[in-house]
Motif scaffolding. Sequence first.
Motif, PDB file in Angstrom:
ATOM      1  N   LYS A  47       0.854  -1.194   0.000  1.00  0.00           N
ATOM      2  CA  LYS A  47       0.000   0.000   0.000  1.00  0.00           C
ATOM      3  C   LYS A  47       0.880   1.231   0.000  1.00  0.00           C
ATOM      4  N   LEU A  48       0.401   2.281  -0.632  1.00  0.00           N
ATOM      5  CA  LEU A  48       1.136   3.537  -0.596  1.00  0.00           C
ATOM      6  C   LEU A  48       1.282   3.963   0.864  1.00  0.00           C
ATOM      7  N   PRO A  49       2.460   4.438   1.245  1.00  0.00           N
ATOM      8  CA  PRO A  49       2.744   4.683   2.667  1.00  0.00           C
ATOM      9  C   PRO A  49       2.213   6.016   3.213  1.00  0.00           C
ATOM     10  N   PHE A  50       0.897   6.196   3.132  1.00  0.00           N
ATOM     11  CA  PHE A  50       0.283   7.370   3.742  1.00  0.00           C
ATOM     12  C   PHE A  50       0.281   7.178   5.258  1.00  0.00           C
ATOM     13  N   ALA A  51       0.522   8.250   5.977  1.00  0.00           N
ATOM     14  CA  ALA A  51       0.488   8.187   7.439  1.00  0.00           C
ATOM     15  C   ALA A  51      -0.942   7.893   7.895  1.00  0.00           C
ATOM     16  N   PRO A  52      -1.095   7.186   9.004  1.00  0.00           N
ATOM     17  CA  PRO A  52      -2.441   6.864   9.491  1.00  0.00           C
ATOM     18  C   PRO A  52      -3.193   8.142   9.864  1.00  0.00           C
ATOM     19  N   PRO A  53      -4.430   8.285   9.403  1.00  0.00           N
ATOM     20  CA  PRO A  53      -5.178   9.520   9.648  1.00  0.00           C
ATOM     21  C   PRO A  53      -5.548   9.741  11.108  1.00  0.00           C
ATOM     22  N   ASP A  54      -5.462   8.702  11.937  1.00  0.00           N
ATOM     23  CA  ASP A  54      -5.813   8.870  13.343  1.00  0.00           C
ATOM     24  C   ASP A  54      -4.634   9.343  14.193  1.00  0.00           C
ATOM     25  N   ASP A  55      -3.484   9.608  13.573  1.00  0.00           N
ATOM     26  CA  ASP A  55      -2.329  10.146  14.282  1.00  0.00           C
ATOM     27  C   ASP A  55      -2.663  11.572  14.734  1.00  0.00           C
ATOM     28  N   PRO A  56      -2.605  11.853  16.021  1.00  0.00           N
ATOM     29  CA  PRO A  56      -3.019  13.179  16.500  1.00  0.00           C
ATOM     30  C   PRO A  56      -2.165  14.329  15.964  1.00  0.00           C
ATOM     31  N   VAL A  57      -0.880  14.111  15.807  1.00  0.00           N
ATOM     32  CA  VAL A  57      -0.009  15.168  15.271  1.00  0.00           C
ATOM     33  C   VAL A  57      -0.371  15.443  13.819  1.00  0.00           C
ATOM     34  N   LEU A  58      -0.563  14.384  13.047  1.00  0.00           N
ATOM     35  CA  LEU A  58      -0.954  14.539  11.649  1.00  0.00           C
ATOM     36  C   LEU A  58      -2.293  15.253  11.550  1.00  0.00           C
ATOM     37  N   SER A  59      -3.246  14.845  12.355  1.00  0.00           N
ATOM     38  CA  SER A  59      -4.573  15.475  12.334  1.00  0.00           C
ATOM     39  C   SER A  59      -4.490  16.969  12.633  1.00  0.00           C
ATOM     40  N   ALA A  60      -3.675  17.334  13.603  1.00  0.00           N
ATOM     41  CA  ALA A  60      -3.523  18.752  13.959  1.00  0.00           C
ATOM     42  C   ALA A  60      -2.903  19.544  12.810  1.00  0.00           C
ATOM     43  N   ARG A  61      -1.901  18.975  12.172  1.00  0.00           N
ATOM     44  CA  ARG A  61      -1.264  19.663  11.038  1.00  0.00           C
ATOM     45  C   ARG A  61      -2.245  19.832   9.885  1.00  0.00           C
ATOM     46  N   ILE A  62      -2.996  18.782   9.590  1.00  0.00           N
ATOM     47  CA  ILE A  62      -3.981  18.841   8.504  1.00  0.00           C
ATOM     48  C   ILE A  62      -5.020  19.921   8.797  1.00  0.00           C
ATOM     49  N   GLU A  63      -5.514  19.924  10.016  1.00  0.00           N
ATOM     50  CA  GLU A  63      -6.512  20.939  10.385  1.00  0.00           C
ATOM     51  C   GLU A  63      -5.958  22.353  10.228  1.00  0.00           C
ATOM     52  N   GLN A  64      -4.726  22.565  10.670  1.00  0.00           N
ATOM     53  CA  GLN A  64      -4.112  23.887  10.575  1.00  0.00           C
ATOM     54  C   GLN A  64      -3.964  24.318   9.118  1.00  0.00           C
ATOM     55  N   ILE A  65      -3.462  23.439   8.278  1.00  0.00           N
ATOM     56  CA  ILE A  65      -3.274  23.753   6.854  1.00  0.00           C
ATOM     57  C   ILE A  65      -4.616  24.053   6.204  1.00  0.00           C
ATOM     58  N   ASN A  66      -5.616  23.231   6.494  1.00  0.00           N
ATOM     59  CA  ASN A  66      -6.946  23.445   5.919  1.00  0.00           C
ATOM     60  C   ASN A  66      -7.574  24.754   6.408  1.00  0.00           C
ATOM     61  N   ARG A  67      -7.364  25.087   7.683  1.00  0.00           N
ATOM     62  CA  ARG A  67      -7.879  26.360   8.213  1.00  0.00           C
ATOM     63  C   ARG A  67      -7.281  27.560   7.477  1.00  0.00           C
ATOM     64  N   GLU A  68      -6.052  27.389   7.025  1.00  0.00           N
ATOM     65  CA  GLU A  68      -5.374  28.456   6.286  1.00  0.00           C
ATOM     66  C   GLU A  68      -5.826  28.508   4.824  1.00  0.00           C
ATOM     67  N   GLY A  69      -6.769  27.632   4.470  1.00  0.00           N
ATOM     68  CA  GLY A  69      -7.301  27.626   3.112  1.00  0.00           C
ATOM     69  C   GLY A  69      -6.418  26.913   2.099  1.00  0.00           C
ATOM     70  N   ARG A  70      -5.494  26.131   2.600  1.00  0.00           N
ATOM     71  CA  ARG A  70      -4.585  25.393   1.717  1.00  0.00           C
ATOM     72  C   ARG A  70      -5.035  23.938   1.639  1.00  0.00           C
ATOM     73  N   ASN A  71      -4.423  23.189   0.749  1.00  0.00           N
ATOM     74  CA  ASN A  71      -4.768  21.790   0.543  1.00  0.00           C
ATOM     75  C   ASN A  71      -3.771  20.915   1.299  1.00  0.00           C
ATOM     76  N   ALA A  72      -4.174  20.418   2.460  1.00  0.00           N
ATOM     77  CA  ALA A  72      -3.279  19.634   3.304  1.00  0.00           C
ATOM     78  C   ALA A  72      -2.823  18.345   2.622  1.00  0.00           C
ATOM     79  N   PHE A  73      -3.693  17.748   1.840  1.00  0.00           N
ATOM     80  CA  PHE A  73      -3.317  16.499   1.177  1.00  0.00           C
ATOM     81  C   PHE A  73      -2.173  16.738   0.198  1.00  0.00           C
TER      82      PHE A  73
END
Length: 114
Positions: free
Chosen positions: A13-39
């Motif tokens: 499988k492509l090595p995407f980080a697990p979405p339930d990782d709290p650090v990853l989730s926080a970073r994604i939320e921050q990037i998305n709040r800034e109107g950017r594409n976290a993915f």
Amino acid sequence: MRGEALSLVIIDKLPFAPPDDPVLSARIEQINREGRNAFMEYQLPRTVITLKQGAGRLIRDETDRGVLMICDPRLLTKSYGKKIWQSLPPMKRTRVLSEVAQFFEVPEESAISS
């Protein structure tokens, strides 16, 4: 490992980080709040780096050769798959099993001298 000790790396499988990782989730939320594409800005580049590291296990020096097998269909079915393909080192690509089998065949000269 150098040489023939390692000639096949299989990535299921492509090595995407697990979405339930709290650090990853926080970073994604921050990037998305800034109107950017976290993915595209965060998750995909990290996956590309991890995948390239996996490929690097196969080829350690200029005489190494081997097969990198990526089984995840998202590589071909998702729009980001092309970006991942382009990030990998140049190599022959195939989906034909007989071509892979032929790659592993021992040349007759080598078989005779063994």
